[in-house]
Design a protein around this motif. Structure first.
Motif, short mmCIF file in Angstrom:
data_model
loop_
_atom_site.label_atom_id
_atom_site.label_comp_id
_atom_site.label_asym_id
_atom_site.label_seq_id
_atom_site.Cartn_x
_atom_site.Cartn_y
_atom_site.Cartn_z
N GLY A 347 -9.02 -13.49 -2.64
CA GLY A 347 -8.59 -14.75 -2.07
C GLY A 347 -8.79 -15.93 -2.99
N ILE A 348 -8.38 -17.11 -2.52
CA ILE A 348 -8.51 -18.33 -3.32
C ILE A 348 -9.95 -18.83 -3.34
CG2 ILE A 348 -6.13 -19.03 -2.96
CD1 ILE A 348 -7.16 -20.98 -0.82
N ILE A 349 -10.79 -18.33 -2.44
CA ILE A 349 -12.21 -18.67 -2.44
C ILE A 349 -12.95 -17.59 -3.21
CG2 ILE A 349 -14.25 -18.98 -0.99
CD1 ILE A 349 -12.49 -20.18 1.13
N PRO A 350 -13.75 -17.95 -4.21
CA PRO A 350 -14.44 -16.94 -5.03
C PRO A 350 -15.23 -15.96 -4.18
CG PRO A 350 -14.72 -19.13 -5.97
CD PRO A 350 -14.06 -19.33 -4.64
N THR A 351 -15.30 -14.73 -4.63
CA THR A 351 -16.02 -13.60 -4.03
C THR A 351 -15.33 -13.03 -2.81
OG1 THR A 351 -17.52 -14.78 -2.51
CG2 THR A 351 -18.21 -14.61 -4.82
N SER A 352 -14.24 -13.64 -2.35
CA SER A 352 -13.52 -13.12 -1.19
C SER A 352 -12.58 -12.01 -1.65
CB SER A 352 -12.73 -14.23 -0.50
OG SER A 352 -11.95 -13.72 0.55
N GLU A 353 -12.68 -10.85 -1.02
CA GLU A 353 -11.89 -9.70 -1.47
C GLU A 353 -11.63 -8.76 -0.30
OE1 GLU A 353 -11.87 -6.47 -5.16
OE2 GLU A 353 -13.74 -7.43 -4.54
N LEU A 354 -10.48 -8.12 -0.32
CA LEU A 354 -10.14 -7.11 0.68
C LEU A 354 -9.47 -5.93 0.00
CD1 LEU A 354 -9.01 -7.24 4.24
CD2 LEU A 354 -7.37 -6.21 2.67
N LYS A 355 -9.87 -4.72 0.40
CA LYS A 355 -9.25 -3.50 -0.10
C LYS A 355 -8.88 -2.62 1.09
CE LYS A 355 -11.62 -3.37 -4.57
NZ LYS A 355 -12.48 -2.59 -5.49
N ARG A 356 -7.66 -2.07 1.04
CA ARG A 356 -7.19 -1.24 2.14
C ARG A 356 -6.46 -0.02 1.60
NH1 ARG A 356 -2.97 -4.20 5.20
NH2 ARG A 356 -4.70 -5.42 6.03
N HIS A 357 -6.69 1.13 2.24
CA HIS A 357 -5.98 2.37 1.92
C HIS A 357 -5.30 2.87 3.19
CE1 HIS A 357 -8.18 2.76 -1.95
NE2 HIS A 357 -9.18 2.26 -1.25
N ASN A 358 -4.04 3.24 3.09
CA ASN A 358 -3.28 3.80 4.21
C ASN A 358 -2.73 5.16 3.83
OD1 ASN A 358 -2.75 0.62 4.44
ND2 ASN A 358 -2.66 1.50 6.48
N LEU A 359 -2.97 6.16 4.67
CA LEU A 359 -2.38 7.49 4.50
C LEU A 359 -1.59 7.82 5.76
CD1 LEU A 359 -5.29 9.55 2.89
CD2 LEU A 359 -3.04 9.18 1.88
N THR A 360 -0.38 8.32 5.59
CA THR A 360 0.46 8.68 6.72
C THR A 360 1.13 10.02 6.46
OG1 THR A 360 0.95 6.37 7.27
CG2 THR A 360 2.45 8.03 8.14
N LEU A 361 1.11 10.89 7.45
CA LEU A 361 1.82 12.16 7.38
C LEU A 361 2.55 12.36 8.70
CD1 LEU A 361 2.51 14.92 6.11
CD2 LEU A 361 0.40 15.80 7.14
N ARG A 362 3.85 12.61 8.63
CA ARG A 362 4.63 12.86 9.83
C ARG A 362 5.48 14.11 9.64
NH1 ARG A 362 8.29 8.49 13.27
NH2 ARG A 362 8.71 9.87 15.04
N GLU A 363 5.34 15.02 10.57
CA GLU A 363 6.10 16.28 10.54
C GLU A 363 6.96 16.38 11.79
OE1 GLU A 363 6.35 18.71 8.36
OE2 GLU A 363 4.85 18.08 6.90
N THR A 364 8.21 16.74 11.62
CA THR A 364 9.09 16.99 12.75
C THR A 364 9.76 18.35 12.54
OG1 THR A 364 10.86 15.75 11.64
CG2 THR A 364 9.55 14.57 13.27
N ALA A 365 9.98 19.06 13.64
CA ALA A 365 10.58 20.39 13.52
C ALA A 365 11.30 20.75 14.80
CB ALA A 365 9.50 21.43 13.22
#
Length: 1020
Positions: A347-365
């Motif tokens: 962010g614009i304010i020092p030390t402000s930070e965000l980390k995100r991980h997204n995993l998606t799996l979709r199966e159709t049959a």
């Protein structure tokens, strides 16, 4: 410093989806391939993004930038259907051909299909209510870490306010005005499943405090912000009670449907996107550096003395990186979609930070010749935020930054000088100019009052479909949504004593949310000559359970300084595990849709809910119906120049239960004993569900082969049986009673105008306007309220309230006004303004909103821009009030330069006050968090260039060198580049909290940001 341990994903976690993908793709080698090109019949221009599908199967493809497609088919003597928004669909017989070129004609596609309630697909022309679809391209063209922010300015009827906590923060979305004292946010539905948009914490007052959990200034984020934008196929906004009636009490405030991507038969591709943006602060407070402070004073009311601008160097350039990769593929039997996304933001304010991980799996049959279908969707989100921007006065680095006395030397307190060693305690303590609970050294807050939050979320849905006949199918669906949140704040010894004990303060919050949802649907659809009929019968269950525990060392304190673990809290300490908050909703529902000659359509729905929150009343059940009718005028008779014309009308009732345990007082075990909930229902009265009755009329008209379109809606909604707390008498054993009362009305108009001014072989310009105006009025409250006022946010000793009054709009800003005599401000003999009685000073809801969206394509180049504005309404700035009192605002400098403040003023006896008011006396009297509110009410009008994108799609001659069928696009993207008009000293789109209260007020929120960067998309 105690840190969260975040385990890296084990590589074996990725093996399963990759194996499934390989299995799904392997079947394609046996399929037959048809290729071709799709063009505009009038201009010959290649059409990008056209859907090509084999009739009778799941096989499909999408045209590339040159209009080319490649599809695997099971029957070379079958047919393919080609469809594209704004063009008439066409079905073409293959007759054994492997190359099929198709020309589409621009015009109205009457058979356009949209996703509606419960995931049911319907022809758009048959809808009896308002609905607006937003494509994936609109949501990802200028990416935001919270995809809901991308709806701003695009949709009529929505008011969107993002949290001032920065990236990863919550977003408040209100549809067609505020209706409820409980909650006004919309319901989000993901692939037919309602989502519990849970936020573990929100500020409750201008200090930033949230109950007794130790959360100060914390926005815990919400569930919808965790979505990966690249996973979304489209969003559909269902407007009004009629559109959302089948979702029952959960959808009393409207619904946003989210349809996610899935694998497709015959289509194998990898999509990679990389987005980087740089953020800089904008709309920062106007501060002065021309006057200093007096000796031994923290205020800056001293003589002329130039000082350096320390504020501009405090903020840093923020960065946001969003990278994602998606793999799709499959055959007639099984299809796979897999994606991974990573978001990293500073962010614009020092030390402000965000980390995100997204995993998606979709199966159709599909099995048994298509009679059995299976679908499974799994999502995992891991998110960590460090030093997210605080909301309010406490633990906020911006208070000390802005208020720093101008005669002091900033270098003596910044950088490594934020702390100094204390020989007595043998600790490093805070180095600051003075002691106040609402300010500290900004660098001390960032380094010695850090906060951390962690979220792990698992979301999974399984759907089983049975095709009973050609006109009947049965569907079973189950969903589990599990969220774990943890928050910690470490306040080191030396922190302001109001906020921490001598050895520091340790705050820890943990919460676990579990949502279990299941439904069963029977869908019947049959055509009888001129009559078409559709019937849906179903039942659902939704179970929500939230567990929370928290620890706060404030009070007993820490045994040893700066050790932030539970064992170090002196006992008995404030360590509690709350009672589980659980509610369950069981429902049965039905929907009947009838159509006659594709000209007249009738919808009738009914739903009955049984809510656990109404336990211990005579009835836990509530029923609500809806009915709608639409007529296609252009099918009934020919109207010159009109391609399509529809009128519609609908009426609906939607209920909404009460809060858990309102009807039954629970005992709670706390350190030191047992306490009973101090809020309960009024003796002799039973609580009822909130009830909304909605009436809607609309028209959809399109002209000249869909070049011009106009969609108009008028609506009126009355919401009664509001949940209202009133004071309880002494001896009742309660602090407040909960009753049903009130009638809140919303009336408004929504309009969307679409226009294609230019369409040639090389150039096309499409433009869209949307307009919304909503009039809100509280028609009735209850005589049990003192002074006839219901308080949403209690200001206490501060100068901001949010209240509801009978006969006025919902959610007014209250506070102290000036004292007037014959229209003049009353001042004392020495020129000090006098405060009058507490009063209501404005309403933050805009009079109307307007958005203008444009897309221009010229060859391989494209330009898009979105300008939108909110007009009218009133907002308040506590920030401006405080910096005025401290003498650090530019307004105070200008007043001193001008010799004082000029306002029409009289003495208490009505005699005119001669001369100007002394600047210091004036601003000390009216400014501050407890000053005269009226002086800090501003017009809420704001007009901006919200989005700008300039892109280039590389020609096929270039991308074919990388891979056959590959596509490459590079775009410059920007957000909030220009504010054409903004009357308030802050961005009125930023909300301090996403609940019902604390709206239209700025309390040292982080400045709005202007962002710009690049977006790279690569498909192969």
């Amino acid at each position: 410093m105690n840190q969260f341990n975040i385990k890296l994903l084990d590589r074996s976690f990725l093996k399963a989806p990759l194996l499934l993908l390989c299995l799904a793709l392997s079947g394609q080698m046996f399929a037959q391939v048809v290729t071709g090109k799709v063009t505009d019949s009038a201009t010959g221009e290649a059409l990008v993004g056209v859907t090509v599908a084999e009739v009778g199967s799941r096989s499909g493809a999408v045209t590339d930038i040159d209009g080319n497609y490649r599809i695997s088919v099971s029957d070379m003597n079958g047919s393919i259907v080609i469809s594209y928004t704004g063009y008439q669909s066409k079905t073409v017989a293959l007759n054994g051909s492997t190359t099929v070129d198709v020309m589409l004609t621009a015009g109205v596609e009457l058979d356009e299909v949209v996703v509606t309630a419960l995931g049911i697909s319907r022809e758009k022309k048959s809808l009896t209510y308002g609905a607006q679809e937003i494509s994936s391209g609109d949501l990802t063209r200028v990416k935001d870490a919270n995809v809901i922010n991308s709806l701003s300015g695009r949709t009529a009827g929505l008011q969107i306010n993002r949290s001032g906590s920065g990236v990863g923060g919550s977003t408040r979305v209100v549809m067609r005005g505020q209706k409820s004292t409980r909650d006004n946010n919309v319901l989000y539905v993901i692939d037919g499943v309602p989502m519990f948009n849970y936020s573990p914490a929100q500020p409750g007052d201008i200090w930033g405090q949230s109950g007794n959990s130790g959360n100060v200034g914390r926005d815990g984020g919400d569930a919808i912000s965790n979505l990966n934008p690249e996973d979304i196929e489209s969003m559909t906004v269902l407007k009004g009670a009629s559109a959302a009636a089948l979702y029952g009490s959960q959808a009393a405030n409207g619904v946003i449907l989210v349809t996610t991507k899935k694998g497709k038969d015959g289509q194998t591709k990898i999509d990679f996107s990389s987005n980087v943006t740089f953020e800089s602060p904008t709309l920062t407070p106007e501060l002065q550096f021309n006057y200093g402070s007096r000796p031994n004073e923290n205020f800056s009311w001293g003589d002329k003395a130039s000082s350096n601008d320390h504020v501009k160097d405090f903020f840093q350039t923020g960065t946001t990186y969003i990278n994602s990769i998606g793999l799709t593929g499959g055959n007639k039997v099984a299809q796979t979609y897999f994606s991974y996304a990573n978001t990293t933001s500073k962010g614009i304010i020092p030390t402000s930070e965000l980390k995100r991980h997204n995993l998606t799996l979709r199966e159709t049959a599909e099995f048994l010749d298509g009679r059995l279908s299976l679908s499974a969707n799994l999502n995992y989100t891991n998110q960590r935020g460090d030093n997210r921007n605080a909301q309010g006065l406490y633990f906020n680095p911006l208070t000390g930054l802005y208020l720093f006395p101008r005669s002091e030397n900033w270098a003596d307190y910044s950088g490594a000088n934020f702390e100094q060693f204390d020989d007595a305690s043998k600790l490093y303590l805070q180095n600051w100019v003075g002691s106040r609970d609402d300010w500290q050294n900004p660098y001390w807050i960032l380094n010695r009052n850090p906060n951390f939050d962690l979220r792990n979320r698992f979301y999974g849905t399984v759907t089983v479909g049975l095709k009973l006949t050609d006109w009947a199918n049965l569907q079973f669906r189950g969903n589990l949504d599990k969220t774990y949140d943890q928050f910690e704040q470490h306040a080191y010894a030396g922190t302001e004593p109001t906020l921490a004990d001598p050895n520091g303060r340790f705050v820890m919050n943990r919460s676990e949310g579990t949502v279990k949802y299941g439904d069963v649907l029977l869908n019947l659809k049959k055509d009888f000559n001129n009559l078409s009929a559709g019937l849906t019968l179903g039942s659902s269950i939704n179970d929500v359970k939230v567990l929370s525990e928290y620890a706060d060392s404030k009070g007993p304190g820490l045994r040893y300084a700066n050790i932030f673990i539970l064992q170090n809290i002196i006992q008995p300490g404030n360590i509690q595990q709350s009672q589980p908050v659980r509610s369950q909703l069981q429902s049965v529902f039905g929907s009947l849709s009838l159509g006659y000659k594709n000209m007249v359509y009738l919808d009738v729905t009914g739903r009955n809910d049984w809510s656990s929150t109404l336990a211990y009343t005579s009835s836990t059940s509530f029923f609500y119906p809806s009915v709608g009718i639409s007529g296609i005028l252009s099918e009934m008779f020919t109207i010159r120049g009109v391609s399509f014309a529809k009128v519609r009308a609908s009426y609906a009732e939607v209920g909404n239960g009460v809060n858990p345990y309102d009807t039954y007082r629970l005992n709670s075990l706390i350190p030191g004993g047992v306490v009973q909930n101090s809020i309960g229902s009024l003796p002799g009265e039973e609580l009822k569900p909130e009830l909304s009755k909605s009436l809607e009329f609309g028209a959809d008209v399109r002209f000249w082969n869909n070049r011009v379109g106009l969609d108009l809606t008028w609506y009126k909604t009355n919401t009664t049986n509001q949940r209202i707390q009133v004071g309880a008498p002494l001896g009742s054993g309660l602090s407040a009673f909960v009753i049903n009362a009130g009638d809140i009305q919303n009336k408004g108009i929504e309009a969307t105008l679409s226009f294609v001014p230019v369409r040639t072989q090389k150039l096309e310009w499409s433009t869209n306007f949307n307009f919304t105006t909503n009039k809100n009025e509280v028609l009735e409250l209850t005589p049990l309220l003192a002074d006839g006022v219901y308080t949403l946010t209690d200001g206490g000793v501060n100068n901001y309230d949010m209240v509801i009054r009978e006969g006025y709009p919902f959610g007014e800003i209250g506070g102290k006004g000036f004292r007037y005599l014959n229209g003049n401000i009353v001042v004392s003999a020495d020129g000090i303004p006098q405060a009058g009685a507490d009063t209501v000073l404005g309403n933050p809801a805009p009079d109307f909103t307007l958005g203008w969206n444009n897309n221009i394509t010229f060859g391989n180049f494209s330009v898009g821009f979105l300008i939108d504005g909110r007009f009218g309404g009133e907002v308040m700035s506590v920030t401006q009030a405080v910096i005025d009192r401290f003498g650090v605002s530019q307004a105070t400098s200008d007043a001193r330069d001008a010799g004082g403040v000029r306002v029409p003023a009289v003495l208490e006896d009505g005699t005119a006050y001669n001369g100007t008011l002394d600047a210091e006396k004036y601003y000390v009297a009216v400014g501050g968090r407890d000053g005269i509110t009226e002086a800090y009410i501003y017009n809420g009008t704001s007009v901006r260039l919200r989005e700008l994108t300039v892109g280039y799609s590389f020609p096929k001659s270039f991308t074919s060198r990388i891979s056959k069928g590959a596509g490459l696009r590079l775009s410059f993207v920007a957000r909030n580049l220009i504010y054409f008009k903004n009357d308030a000293p802050f961005d009125p789109d930023i909300a301090m909290a996403t609940g019902t209260g604390l709206q239209g007020v700025d309390v040292f929120s982080a400045p709005a940001v202007r962002s710009y960067g690049l977006n790279l998309g690569f498909t192969f």
